[in-house]
Scaffold this motif. Structure first.
Motif, mmCIF file in Angstrom:
data_model
loop_
_atom_site.group_PDB
_atom_site.id
_atom_site.type_symbol
_atom_site.label_atom_id
_atom_site.label_comp_id
_atom_site.label_asym_id
_atom_site.label_seq_id
_atom_site.Cartn_x
_atom_site.Cartn_y
_atom_site.Cartn_z
ATOM 1 N N ASN A 1 0.545 -0.596 -0.160
ATOM 2 C CA ASN A 1 -0.148 -0.220 -0.290
ATOM 3 C C ASN A 1 0.400 1.370 -0.029
ATOM 4 O O ASN A 1 0.794 2.216 -0.732
ATOM 5 C CB ASN A 1 -0.323 -0.022 1.421
ATOM 6 N N LEU A 2 2.364 1.081 0.489
ATOM 7 C CA LEU A 2 3.306 2.525 1.108
ATOM 8 C C LEU A 2 3.477 2.704 -0.678
ATOM 9 O O LEU A 2 3.597 3.630 -1.333
ATOM 10 C CB LEU A 2 3.693 2.586 2.202
ATOM 11 N N LEU A 3 3.985 1.526 -1.147
ATOM 12 C CA LEU A 3 5.179 1.660 -2.313
ATOM 13 C C LEU A 3 4.215 1.886 -3.668
ATOM 14 O O LEU A 3 3.949 3.338 -4.350
ATOM 15 C CB LEU A 3 5.886 0.671 -2.658
ATOM 16 N N VAL A 4 2.554 1.374 -3.269
ATOM 17 C CA VAL A 4 1.890 1.991 -4.779
ATOM 18 C C VAL A 4 1.723 3.273 -4.401
ATOM 19 O O VAL A 4 0.815 3.807 -5.920
ATOM 20 C CB VAL A 4 0.790 0.651 -4.676
ATOM 21 N N GLY A 5 1.154 3.653 -3.607
ATOM 22 C CA GLY A 5 0.714 4.532 -2.941
ATOM 23 C C GLY A 5 1.830 5.526 -3.615
ATOM 24 O O GLY A 5 1.934 6.936 -3.993
ATOM 25 N N LEU A 6 3.185 5.182 -2.885
ATOM 26 C CA LEU A 6 4.665 6.251 -3.396
ATOM 27 C C LEU A 6 4.474 6.775 -5.158
ATOM 28 O O LEU A 6 4.666 7.596 -5.710
ATOM 29 C CB LEU A 6 5.786 5.889 -2.562
ATOM 30 N N LEU A 7 4.336 5.804 -5.456
ATOM 31 C CA LEU A 7 4.698 5.556 -7.160
ATOM 32 C C LEU A 7 3.988 6.484 -7.754
ATOM 33 O O LEU A 7 4.455 6.860 -8.920
ATOM 34 C CB LEU A 7 5.038 4.588 -7.663
ATOM 35 N N PRO A 8 2.485 6.579 -7.402
ATOM 36 C CA PRO A 8 2.279 7.282 -8.987
ATOM 37 C C PRO A 8 1.983 8.352 -8.651
ATOM 38 O O PRO A 8 2.083 9.314 -9.383
ATOM 39 C CB PRO A 8 0.737 6.783 -8.480
ATOM 40 N N ILE A 9 2.588 8.830 -7.407
ATOM 41 C CA ILE A 9 2.941 10.619 -6.774
ATOM 42 C C ILE A 9 3.798 10.669 -7.350
ATOM 43 O O ILE A 9 3.914 11.857 -7.946
ATOM 44 C CB ILE A 9 2.660 10.095 -5.121
ATOM 45 N N LEU A 10 4.491 9.865 -7.363
ATOM 46 C CA LEU A 10 6.716 10.482 -7.851
ATOM 47 C C LEU A 10 6.711 10.642 -9.191
ATOM 48 O O LEU A 10 6.684 11.325 -10.011
ATOM 49 C CB LEU A 10 7.735 9.270 -7.006
ATOM 50 N N LEU A 11 5.512 9.238 -10.135
ATOM 51 C CA LEU A 11 5.340 9.436 -11.332
ATOM 52 C C LEU A 11 4.441 10.691 -11.945
ATOM 53 O O LEU A 11 4.906 11.028 -12.510
ATOM 54 C CB LEU A 11 4.895 8.405 -12.033
ATOM 55 N N GLY A 12 3.255 11.553 -11.208
ATOM 56 C CA GLY A 12 3.097 12.285 -11.260
ATOM 57 C C GLY A 12 3.595 13.121 -10.909
ATOM 58 O O GLY A 12 3.049 14.018 -12.071
ATOM 59 N N ALA A 13 4.341 13.525 -9.973
ATOM 60 C CA ALA A 13 5.311 15.278 -9.952
ATOM 61 C C ALA A 13 5.625 14.876 -10.849
ATOM 62 O O ALA A 13 6.437 15.974 -11.544
ATOM 63 C CB ALA A 13 5.575 14.846 -8.226
ATOM 64 N N TYR A 14 6.793 13.639 -11.263
ATOM 65 C CA TYR A 14 7.709 13.867 -12.810
ATOM 66 C C TYR A 14 7.126 14.321 -14.122
ATOM 67 O O TYR A 14 7.345 14.878 -14.788
ATOM 68 C CB TYR A 14 8.284 12.227 -13.423
ATOM 69 N N GLY A 15 5.960 13.728 -13.975
ATOM 70 C CA GLY A 15 4.923 14.190 -15.465
ATOM 71 C C GLY A 15 4.724 15.432 -15.395
ATOM 72 O O GLY A 15 4.454 16.291 -16.161
ATOM 73 N N VAL A 16 4.552 16.180 -14.126
ATOM 74 C CA VAL A 16 3.602 17.289 -14.084
ATOM 75 C C VAL A 16 4.545 18.896 -14.252
ATOM 76 O O VAL A 16 5.089 18.992 -15.275
ATOM 77 C CB VAL A 16 3.005 17.716 -13.277
ATOM 78 N N TYR A 17 5.875 18.104 -13.261
ATOM 79 C CA TYR A 17 7.232 18.811 -13.744
ATOM 80 C C TYR A 17 8.114 19.057 -15.747
ATOM 81 O O TYR A 17 8.293 19.715 -16.530
ATOM 82 C CB TYR A 17 8.630 18.364 -13.395
ATOM 83 N N HIS A 18 7.874 17.828 -16.225
ATOM 84 C CA HIS A 18 8.165 17.183 -17.749
ATOM 85 C C HIS A 18 6.616 17.608 -18.339
ATOM 86 O O HIS A 18 7.622 19.134 -19.615
ATOM 87 C CB HIS A 18 7.833 15.593 -17.752
ATOM 88 N N ALA A 19 5.452 17.610 -18.389
ATOM 89 C CA ALA A 19 4.445 18.810 -18.796
ATOM 90 C C ALA A 19 4.917 19.730 -18.876
ATOM 91 O O ALA A 19 5.164 20.759 -19.571
ATOM 92 C CB ALA A 19 2.643 18.480 -18.442
ATOM 93 N N LEU A 20 5.509 20.810 -17.194
ATOM 94 C CA LEU A 20 5.065 22.101 -17.626
ATOM 95 C C LEU A 20 6.621 22.534 -17.971
ATOM 96 O O LEU A 20 6.789 23.662 -18.735
ATOM 97 C CB LEU A 20 5.540 22.349 -16.812
ATOM 98 N N ILE A 21 8.033 21.655 -18.297
ATOM 99 C CA ILE A 21 9.337 22.409 -18.098
ATOM 100 C C ILE A 21 9.702 22.259 -19.965
ATOM 101 O O ILE A 21 9.954 22.975 -20.707
ATOM 102 C CB ILE A 21 9.917 22.148 -17.266
ATOM 103 N N TYR A 22 9.483 20.676 -19.695
ATOM 104 C CA TYR A 22 9.852 20.008 -21.447
ATOM 105 C C TYR A 22 8.570 19.608 -22.570
ATOM 106 O O TYR A 22 8.760 20.916 -24.137
ATOM 107 C CB TYR A 22 10.369 18.782 -21.486
ATOM 108 N N ALA A 23 7.079 19.579 -22.110
ATOM 109 C CA ALA A 23 6.172 19.108 -23.242
ATOM 110 C C ALA A 23 6.128 20.879 -23.817
ATOM 111 O O ALA A 23 5.833 20.788 -24.752
ATOM 112 C CB ALA A 23 5.805 18.662 -23.143
#
Length: 187
Positions: free
Chosen positions: A95-117
């Protein structure tokens, strides 16, 4: 060199997508009575990984990377022992790992969308931003799961989160993939 790095990034992304989809769909199909068995199998795999890293360290040249691998192997063995000895730790750790994985992937996705895409002029970059924000929301939902009464419902929420993470990560390949410049006459 750049294209080799991009190919490696895309291969890693595809491998992560395959693993997340397979894990999510497997957790959808697992009956409640098999959950402790899965915990024991995972604990055994961690213990084996710990022993392999210790034996690899004994036969190594003792460089810094070997000490880091030894540390990770000992940590894996320790977690494996904890999973064997503590009741319901597998579900809590999952539960802890699966909760952290989408949060980290989502934060990276937000960063990638705003900075690069957005800066690269990609069309539809805001879709990637919305999907990444939803991914953070799904990860947060794992932590505040109102249906956490029985292990089967926890597994279903975890499976849904992993599957959605894989879908968002697959869609994100659109913005990771390099695009062709149709302006061949120069700038």
């Amino acid at each position: 060199m750049l294209f080799k790095s991009l190919d490696k990034l895309i291969r890693n992304a595809l491998m992560l997508i395959i693993v997340l989809i397979f894990t999510g769909l497997t957790l959808f199909l697992v009956p409640e009575s098999y959950i402790p068995f899965l915990g024991k199998v995972f604990a055994f795999a961690l213990l084996v990984e710990g022993v392999i890293q210790i034996l690899d360290f004994i036969g190594s040249r003792k460089a810094l990377i070997h000490y880091l691998r030894l540390f990770l192997g000992l940590l894996a063995g320790f977690v494996g022992i904890m999973l064997f000895s503590i009741e319901n730790m597998f579900l809590a750790a999952l539960n802890l790992l699966v909760g952290l994985l989408p949060i980290l992937l989502g934060a990276y996705g937000v960063y990638h969308a705003l900075i690069y895409a957005k800066r690269s002029g990609r069309k539809g970059w805001w879709i990637y931003l919305i999907l990444s924000c939803l991914l953070i929301l799904f990860g947060t939902f794992v932590f505040i799961n109102p249906w956490a009464n029985d292990p089967l419902s926890v597994m279903r929420v975890i499976a849904g989160t992993l599957t959605y993470s894989a879908v968002v990560y697959a869609i994100s390949l659109i913005w990771i993939w390099p695009f062709q410049n149709n302006n061949r006459g120069g700038s």
